[in-house]
Scaffold this active site. Structure first.
Site, short mmCIF file in Angstrom:
data_model
loop_
_atom_site.label_atom_id
_atom_site.label_comp_id
_atom_site.label_asym_id
_atom_site.label_seq_id
_atom_site.Cartn_x
_atom_site.Cartn_y
_atom_site.Cartn_z
N THR A 208 0.83 -1.21 0.00
CA THR A 208 0.00 0.00 0.00
C THR A 208 0.86 1.26 0.00
OG1 THR A 208 -0.12 -0.06 2.42
CG2 THR A 208 -1.87 -1.17 1.21
N SER A 209 2.17 1.12 -0.17
CA SER A 209 3.09 2.26 -0.10
C SER A 209 3.60 2.66 -1.48
CB SER A 209 4.29 1.90 0.80
OG SER A 209 5.08 0.91 0.17
N ASP A 266 -4.43 -5.29 8.20
CA ASP A 266 -4.00 -6.61 8.66
C ASP A 266 -4.09 -6.59 10.18
OD1 ASP A 266 -1.84 -5.09 9.44
OD2 ASP A 266 -0.46 -5.93 7.97
N SER A 274 3.67 -13.04 9.13
CA SER A 274 4.21 -12.72 7.81
C SER A 274 5.70 -12.43 7.89
CB SER A 274 3.47 -11.51 7.24
OG SER A 274 4.04 -11.07 6.03
#
Length: 503
Positions: A208-209, A266, A274
């Protein structure tokens, strides 16, 4: 043509569906009719010795023949059919993990076998994206406790491969993210490898960056190395910086990340699983985690940092990892550039020791490298900080970084964007706050990371003074359209930089 009712010849559709396998059939084809397939049906394909579960998209016009099925790029790559190949199609058996998925959705605690079944089905594409979205949502917030987080981490490791580097420490470093421009990893890897340690760094692309470490590194060298190539680089140079999606050390997590991307959320448990599953799979023994804390970073408060740190420590201990945690300032960007090429420019400036290198990026990278060096037992008597500074100042870190780039396929200089325009301050005073999320969004609207040279050049920091009409930051874009799109959004975001007088 074969008379079997459920066989179709395979075509390559040439359609990118990211990592999701998709098969296209005409609505009037005999397989659709006889099997009762409809749009979004899950379909089991068999071609030779390979099989694959894919999602069906139904074609209503005549671009696809009735006796053919077209495969998306992800499906074609996974099934790997030869020329003139045929496949059979049928309904798959229900996913073995379906009961565990339903249990989690309804708030029940899962055990390690449940998570293992879920990760196996995730990896084998037995769960549709909507089911994976339900799982991600059911785990969001604080809905994974300590035992479940450990179990999920172990399950992610179990369904992938695990590298073994032999005796001796294997170091790694990770940042939980949320801080634009915080591209310390290439500098840290260069320092650690120059110090004589192994640091096989696998990094992600942006989720998302405006840029992930792999996106920034790819501006300077190839990163899509397979496991064998990665091993050759590490054995030759001691370190690497490669894209984790190519080596697939925790492939089930890569699928979950694909689902999390559009949801943009998340959980602490999923984040820990993760991160640490990839470190365990990469064969790491000593890992340093950077946790930037700030109101617009991923970790927003001291309390949130403490919860995450507790979960990281417990999971690392269960996995036998030596873990270091460093809480850092997440209130503002790090470095000048936000976007792959602009961040790569900053990394090289720090490594080269140029006069215009961003001091905050250099300091943060040195502090992290020092902490990682100090994490290893039996190191030389002088502290990690001095060692890191010496390796950076002497040029040893730069030399090692360039050698790593050459080993990965060759070094290249970052390229500048052709279209640049400044955003001016509309009021004067001190910089009181910087909204990291809005700043990152502007960089993404300018085209980052898809356009590597796109992004933002931002040189102001908290406490700096600015006058009306002076530039707050520059927007860099590959095309005029992307530039205008980013500028249009930026013009409405007066709170990206909160300017005023200290109370």
């Amino acid at each position: 043509m074969n008379d079997d009712h459920n066989r179709l010849r395979l075509l390559r559709a040439g359609i990118d569906t990211y990592q999701q396998p998709v098969v296209y059939m005409h609505r009037d084809c005999p397989v659709c009719r006889s099997e009762g397939f409809s749009a979004l049906t899950r379909v089991l394909m068999r071609c030779g010795s390979r099989e694959l579960v894919a999602t069906l998209n139904v074609v209503t016009d005549d671009w696809l023949a009735l006796d053919a099925a077209a495969l998306s790029e992800a499906a074609w790559s996974a099934l790997a059919p030869g020329s003139e190949a045929w496949a059979t199609f049928e309904h798959p058996e229900p996913a073995a993990s379906a009961p565990a998925l339903r249990a989690k959705v309804f708030g029940q605690r899962l055990q390690e076998p449940d998570f293992l079944a879920l990760m196996q089905d995730t990896l084998n594409n037995r769960l549709a994206d909507i089911e994976l979205a339900a799982f991600v949502t059911a785990c969001a917030g604080e809905r994974l406790d300590r035992a479940e987080t450990i179990a999920l981490t172990r399950a992610m490791v179990a369904v992938g491969q695990r590298l073994d580097w032999g005796a001796g420490p294997v170091l790694d470093k990770h940042c939980v993210g949320g801080l634009p421009g915080n591209r310390t990893t290439p500098i840290v890897v260069a320092i650690i490898a120059a110090a004589g340690y192994r640091i096989p760094k696998t990094s992600s692309r942006a989720i998302t960056s405006p840029a992930g470490t792999a996106d920034t590194m790819e501006v300077m060298a190839p990163v899509a190395l397979d496991t064998a190539s990665m091993r050759r680089v590490v054995e030759r140079e001691g370190g690497c910086i490669v894209w984790g999606g190519a080596v697939r050390l925790s492939p089930a997590d890569d699928v979950l990340i694909r689902v999390e991307r559009p949801l943009d959320f998340d959980s602490d448990g999923q984040l820990v699983a993760s991160v640490l599953s990839k470190k365990i799979a990469a064969g790491s023994s000593h890992v340093l985690i950077d946790l930037p804390v700030g109101p617009t970073a991923k970790v927003r408060s001291t309390a949130a940092a403490e919860r995450l740190e507790t979960l990281l420590r417990a999971t690392a201990e269960a996995a036998g990892l030596s873990l270091g945690l460093m809480r850092t300032d997440g209130r503002q960007p790090v470095g000048y550039g936000i976007g792959p090429a602009l961040e790569a420019r900053d990394v090289l400036a720090v490594l080269r020791g140029t006069g215009d290198a961003p001091a905050d990026l250099r300091e943060r990278a040195v502090v992290l490298a020092a902490a990682l060096l100090d994490l290893v037992p039996g190191t030389p008597s002088y502290p990690g900080r001095q060692r890191a500074e010496d390796l950076l100042r002497s040029g040893a870190a730069l030399s090692k970084f360039l050698s790593i780039c050459e080993a990965q396929g060759g070094f290249r200089e970052p390229q500048a964007a052709p279209h640049v325009r400044s955003i001016a301050a509309t009021r004067g005073g001190s910089i009181l706050d910087i909204d990291n999320r809005r700043l990152a969004k502007i960089a993404k609207l300018a085209g980052a990371p898809a356009s590597p040279s796109a992004g933002i050049d931002c040189r102001l920091r908290l406490g700096d003074r600015v006058r009306v009409g002076e530039p707050l930051f520059e927007v860099h874009a590959q095309t005029p359209g992307e530039l205008e799109y980013a500028l249009s959004y930026a013009s409405t975001q007066t709170e990206v930089f909160r300017v005023g007088e200290e109370p």
